[in-house]
Design a protein around this motif. Sequence first.
Motif, short mmCIF file in Angstrom:
data_model
loop_
_atom_site.label_atom_id
_atom_site.label_comp_id
_atom_site.label_asym_id
_atom_site.label_seq_id
_atom_site.Cartn_x
_atom_site.Cartn_y
_atom_site.Cartn_z
N HIS A 86 116.24 61.87 115.20
CA HIS A 86 116.54 62.63 113.98
C HIS A 86 117.26 61.72 112.98
O HIS A 86 116.87 61.65 111.80
N LEU A 87 118.28 61.00 113.43
CA LEU A 87 119.07 60.16 112.54
C LEU A 87 118.25 58.99 112.00
O LEU A 87 118.30 58.69 110.80
N ILE A 88 117.49 58.33 112.86
CA ILE A 88 116.68 57.18 112.43
C ILE A 88 115.62 57.61 111.41
O ILE A 88 115.45 56.97 110.37
N VAL A 89 114.92 58.71 111.72
CA VAL A 89 113.88 59.19 110.81
C VAL A 89 114.48 59.57 109.46
O VAL A 89 113.93 59.26 108.39
N LEU A 90 115.63 60.22 109.49
CA LEU A 90 116.26 60.66 108.25
C LEU A 90 116.69 59.47 107.40
O LEU A 90 116.47 59.45 106.18
N ILE A 91 117.29 58.46 108.03
CA ILE A 91 117.72 57.29 107.27
C ILE A 91 116.52 56.55 106.67
O ILE A 91 116.55 56.13 105.50
N LEU A 92 115.45 56.39 107.45
CA LEU A 92 114.24 55.75 106.93
C LEU A 92 113.66 56.52 105.75
O LEU A 92 113.23 55.94 104.75
N LEU A 93 113.66 57.85 105.87
CA LEU A 93 113.14 58.68 104.79
C LEU A 93 113.99 58.54 103.53
O LEU A 93 113.46 58.44 102.41
N GLY A 104 112.87 64.67 118.53
CA GLY A 104 113.72 64.34 117.39
C GLY A 104 113.14 64.79 116.06
O GLY A 104 113.85 65.31 115.19
N LEU A 105 111.82 64.62 115.90
CA LEU A 105 111.17 65.05 114.66
C LEU A 105 111.27 66.56 114.48
O LEU A 105 111.57 67.06 113.40
N LEU A 106 110.99 67.29 115.55
CA LEU A 106 111.09 68.75 115.48
C LEU A 106 112.53 69.19 115.21
O LEU A 106 112.77 70.16 114.49
N GLY A 107 113.48 68.47 115.79
CA GLY A 107 114.88 68.79 115.54
C GLY A 107 115.25 68.62 114.08
O GLY A 107 115.92 69.48 113.50
N ALA A 108 114.83 67.53 113.48
CA ALA A 108 115.14 67.29 112.07
C ALA A 108 114.53 68.36 111.18
O ALA A 108 115.19 68.92 110.29
N LEU A 109 113.26 68.67 111.40
CA LEU A 109 112.56 69.66 110.57
C LEU A 109 113.15 71.06 110.75
O LEU A 109 113.33 71.79 109.77
N SER A 110 113.45 71.43 111.99
CA SER A 110 113.96 72.78 112.25
C SER A 110 115.31 73.00 111.59
O SER A 110 115.55 74.06 111.01
N HIS A 111 116.16 72.01 111.63
CA HIS A 111 117.50 72.22 111.07
C HIS A 111 117.53 72.05 109.56
O HIS A 111 118.38 72.65 108.89
N PHE A 112 116.61 71.31 109.02
CA PHE A 112 116.49 71.30 107.56
C PHE A 112 116.06 72.69 107.09
O PHE A 112 116.60 73.22 106.10
N SER A 131 125.21 69.23 99.70
CA SER A 131 123.76 69.44 99.61
C SER A 131 123.16 69.59 101.00
O SER A 131 123.77 69.24 102.01
N SER A 132 121.92 70.11 101.05
CA SER A 132 121.22 70.24 102.32
C SER A 132 121.04 68.87 102.98
O SER A 132 121.14 68.73 104.20
N LEU A 133 120.78 67.86 102.16
CA LEU A 133 120.56 66.52 102.69
C LEU A 133 121.82 65.98 103.34
O LEU A 133 121.77 65.36 104.43
N THR A 134 122.97 66.20 102.71
CA THR A 134 124.24 65.76 103.28
C THR A 134 124.50 66.47 104.60
O THR A 134 124.90 65.85 105.59
N SER A 135 124.28 67.77 104.62
CA SER A 135 124.50 68.55 105.85
C SER A 135 123.57 68.07 106.96
O SER A 135 123.99 67.97 108.13
N LEU A 136 122.32 67.80 106.62
CA LEU A 136 121.37 67.34 107.63
C LEU A 136 121.77 65.98 108.18
O LEU A 136 121.67 65.73 109.38
N LEU A 137 122.27 65.10 107.32
CA LEU A 137 122.69 63.77 107.76
C LEU A 137 123.88 63.85 108.70
O LEU A 137 123.93 63.17 109.73
N TYR A 138 124.84 64.69 108.37
CA TYR A 138 126.00 64.84 109.23
C TYR A 138 125.64 65.48 110.57
O TYR A 138 126.22 65.16 111.61
N THR A 139 124.67 66.39 110.55
CA THR A 139 124.19 66.99 111.80
C THR A 139 123.66 65.92 112.74
O THR A 139 123.99 65.89 113.93
N ALA A 140 122.82 65.04 112.19
CA ALA A 140 122.24 63.97 113.00
C ALA A 140 123.28 62.96 113.43
O ALA A 140 123.28 62.49 114.58
N ALA A 141 124.19 62.61 112.52
CA ALA A 141 125.18 61.58 112.81
C ALA A 141 126.15 62.03 113.91
O ALA A 141 126.45 61.26 114.83
N ALA A 142 126.63 63.25 113.82
CA ALA A 142 127.59 63.74 114.82
C ALA A 142 126.95 63.77 116.21
O ALA A 142 127.52 63.25 117.18
#
Length: 293
Positions: free
Chosen positions: A52-59, A222-230, A183-194
């Motif tokens: 989740h974290l790697i994909v988000l940072i790359l995106l 990980g991909l499903l996790g990122a999409l679901s929580h966004f 923002s949603s993006l900030t929240s998503l990043l912190y979700t993955a980082a924690a």
Amino acid sequence: MTSLTLPAQRPLRGIVCMLVAAALFVAMDSLAKYLGDDYSSVQLAWSRYSVHLIVLILLLIILGRLNRRELESRAPWGQFGRGLLLLGATIFAYLSVRALPLTQVYVVNFSSPLIVTLLAIPLLNERVGAKRILAVLCGFSGVLIAVQPDVGDFNVELLLPVGMAVCFALYQLATRYFAAQDSSLTSLLYTAAAGGVVSTLVVPFFWVPVQAQDIPLFILIGLLGALSHFALIEAMRSASASLVSPFLYSQLIWATLIGYWFFGDYPTRDTFIGAGIVALAGGYLIINERHRH
């Protein structure tokens, strides 16, 4: 918590986002159930958050949005704590689906929206009348009917989805709270980082070598996790927690189908009856919320 100016209400968008999140959650948990016989729940959670974290940072790099100002949080420690709540819910979930049928896990998890509705009163200052509280209590009775815990010979494994439901309810409320600040993006990043940082620290103690054919499935979790929580974050930003949370009940449909087709689990009559009561209680909450607006 103090009163906040929440984002503008867009109920239809919030409902659609929550339905999408529900389907993605079941897909992710089904993969965890499939892999759970060979790998620990902590290892699966690590994969879910690290990917989740790697994909988000790359995106963010590709989109040119990886800059401090846009991703800066007004409450970084609160957001980190919110991410830990989700990590706890994830580990409980993966332990649950390994030990119990998918449908049973999700019926117990249905108490999460009910918990959200109750806790939204003191934590988010949302108004919840006596009739809605009664609906919540009826929903909890439906969970008990579906699970039918034996007091004399209690199955301790039933506490696993309860832990998941409590952690996830608190996570949803925290998401709604911080949606007013970040923002949603900030929240998503912190979700993955924690989840990524903490699970990386503990996963060496639970590590099992990953077979080559399972690597794509680890990545997919990980991909499903990122999409679901966004989708979940967007749902909470778009409408009140008490409105959109009951739509997580749609998980039962997917859990029943996947559990039957892939794992040979067929729900009992009591499971369907209990789930129906919970769904009716949730339906009342939805109708009541519409009338209030």
